[in-house]
Design a protein around this motif. Structure first.
Motif, PDB file in Angstrom:
ATOM      1  N   ILE A 172      -2.312  25.456  -3.436  1.00  0.00           N
ATOM      2  CA  ILE A 172      -2.809  26.204  -2.281  1.00  0.00           C
ATOM      3  C   ILE A 172      -3.331  25.204  -1.259  1.00  0.00           C
ATOM      4  O   ILE A 172      -4.244  24.431  -1.561  1.00  0.00           O
ATOM      5  CB  ILE A 172      -3.931  27.176  -2.673  1.00  0.00           C
ATOM      6  N   ASN A 193      -0.616  35.485   6.724  1.00  0.00           N
ATOM      7  CA  ASN A 193       0.148  34.254   6.594  1.00  0.00           C
ATOM      8  C   ASN A 193       1.622  34.594   6.573  1.00  0.00           C
ATOM      9  O   ASN A 193       2.014  35.671   6.142  1.00  0.00           O
ATOM     10  CB  ASN A 193      -0.192  33.517   5.284  1.00  0.00           C
ATOM     11  N   TYR A 247       7.072  37.002  -2.365  1.00  0.00           N
ATOM     12  CA  TYR A 247       7.763  35.754  -2.646  1.00  0.00           C
ATOM     13  C   TYR A 247       9.222  36.046  -2.957  1.00  0.00           C
ATOM     14  O   TYR A 247       9.556  37.096  -3.496  1.00  0.00           O
ATOM     15  CB  TYR A 247       7.141  35.021  -3.841  1.00  0.00           C
ATOM     16  N   TYR A 255       0.708  28.971   4.389  1.00  0.00           N
ATOM     17  CA  TYR A 255       1.228  29.319   3.068  1.00  0.00           C
ATOM     18  C   TYR A 255       0.122  29.687   2.115  1.00  0.00           C
ATOM     19  O   TYR A 255      -0.914  29.039   2.049  1.00  0.00           O
ATOM     20  CB  TYR A 255       2.020  28.150   2.481  1.00  0.00           C
ATOM     21  N   LYS A 256       0.336  30.731   1.345  1.00  0.00           N
ATOM     22  CA  LYS A 256      -0.634  31.129   0.354  1.00  0.00           C
ATOM     23  C   LYS A 256      -0.481  30.237  -0.867  1.00  0.00           C
ATOM     24  O   LYS A 256      -1.373  29.494  -1.217  1.00  0.00           O
ATOM     25  CB  LYS A 256      -0.417  32.589   0.002  1.00  0.00           C
ATOM     26  N   TYR A 257       0.651  30.330  -1.549  1.00  0.00           N
ATOM     27  CA  TYR A 257       0.948  29.449  -2.660  1.00  0.00           C
ATOM     28  C   TYR A 257       2.218  28.685  -2.328  1.00  0.00           C
ATOM     29  O   TYR A 257       3.149  29.267  -1.777  1.00  0.00           O
ATOM     30  CB  TYR A 257       1.277  30.230  -3.940  1.00  0.00           C
ATOM     31  N   PHE A 292       7.246  31.462  -0.525  1.00  0.00           N
ATOM     32  CA  PHE A 292       6.327  32.407   0.085  1.00  0.00           C
ATOM     33  C   PHE A 292       6.945  33.057   1.310  1.00  0.00           C
ATOM     34  O   PHE A 292       7.480  32.370   2.187  1.00  0.00           O
ATOM     35  CB  PHE A 292       5.047  31.664   0.467  1.00  0.00           C
ATOM     36  N   LEU A 321      -2.538  25.743  -9.600  1.00  0.00           N
ATOM     37  CA  LEU A 321      -2.455  26.759 -10.656  1.00  0.00           C
ATOM     38  C   LEU A 321      -1.163  26.568 -11.449  1.00  0.00           C
ATOM     39  O   LEU A 321      -0.188  26.009 -10.941  1.00  0.00           O
ATOM     40  CB  LEU A 321      -2.446  28.170 -10.065  1.00  0.00           C
ATOM     41  N   TYR A 347      -6.343  23.488  -4.365  1.00  0.00           N
ATOM     42  CA  TYR A 347      -6.384  24.265  -5.601  1.00  0.00           C
ATOM     43  C   TYR A 347      -4.982  24.279  -6.185  1.00  0.00           C
ATOM     44  O   TYR A 347      -4.004  24.386  -5.446  1.00  0.00           O
ATOM     45  CB  TYR A 347      -6.843  25.693  -5.291  1.00  0.00           C
ATOM     46  N   GLU A 368       1.889  37.298   3.641  1.00  0.00           N
ATOM     47  CA  GLU A 368       0.723  37.877   2.989  1.00  0.00           C
ATOM     48  C   GLU A 368       0.090  38.885   3.933  1.00  0.00           C
ATOM     49  O   GLU A 368      -0.025  38.647   5.142  1.00  0.00           O
ATOM     50  CB  GLU A 368      -0.301  36.800   2.635  1.00  0.00           C
TER      51      GLU A 368
END
Lengths: 113, 113
Positions: free
Chosen positions: A93, B56, B35, A99-101, B45, A34, A32, B48
């Motif tokens: 992603i 994460n 972040y 890692y999230k983003y 990052f 963004l 994904y 989370e």
């Protein structure tokens, strides 16, 4: 190692013309992508996204193109407006991992009136 | 609907000190990510949290830690501050860990002198 790269730190475009912001990635395990826009002294705001199973997504003046074979995505803004002047970050992603983003380093767009 | 709120907005600390930053997510959002933004490095990052659990973690030293409370509010802590920790720290919230769009706060600008 920068997995998401925005090689153009800045871009200037005339009002009314097309702005094209580019982003390259090295990891094929992203599913994904963004784009976020950031004004000074504000947090990033979500702009548009695209799933890895698509090659194009459109929302008003904003279109994102994904070329998986080239590991490249681009954001097109048509027509560009002075209010679009901001820093644009692409983010990816991963399908797995911690890692999230993963963000690129950003491109500063300046739309000239 | 209130957005993501980060406090304080600005902070100046001395090397060796510790600092705690706070983030209140959008009401109903259960996932909070942190972040770090530095010039030339984009947004990196940190970690989370979801339902009070760290889901994460990014590639940062153990001096960086965080937690999430039962009301989804989150704090991050940096101990033994170094000059290189000077950055904009951004918090983002999303409904859950599967939701791909995250909403960012305005950030906390930390300066270490």
């Amino acid at each position: 190692d920068q997995q998401v790269k925005q090689n153009s730190p800045s871009l200037s475009v005339q009002e009314g013309r097309i702005s094209i912001l580019n982003c390259d990635y090295t990891n094929s395990m992203f599913d994904y992508f963004l784009w976020y826009k950031k004004y000074p002294a504000e947090g990033p705001t979500f702009l548009i996204s695209i799933s890895s199973i698509k090659d194009k997504n459109e929302d008003g003046r904003f279109t994102v193109f994904l070329n998986k074979s080239a590991k490249h995505l681009s954001l097109h803004i048509v027509p560009s407006q002075p209010g679009d002047s901001a820093v644009y970050f692409c983010a990816a992603i991963p399908t797995s991992g911690t890692y999230k983003y993963i963000f690129g380093t950003g491109t500063r767009l300046k739309v000239l009136a | 609907k209130a957005g993501v709120t980060q406090t304080p907005r600005y902070l100046i600390k001395t090397r060796g000190q510790q600092v705690t930053l706070s983030c209140s997510p959008i009401s109903g959002h259960r996932s909070v990510s942190w972040y770090q933004q530095t010039p030339g490095q984009g947004l990196q990052f940190l970690f989370e949290y979801f339902s009070e659990t760290q889901r994460n973690k990014g590639n940062f030293p153990g001096r960086f830690s965080g937690r999430q409370f039962s009301n989804s509010r989150s704090e991050m802590n940096v101990s033994t501050l170094e000059l290189g920790d000077s950055a904009l720290y951004l918090c983002a919230s999303s409904y859950d860990t599967q939701n791909t769009e995250a909403f960012f706060g305005q950030g906390t600008r930390l300066t270490v002198v």
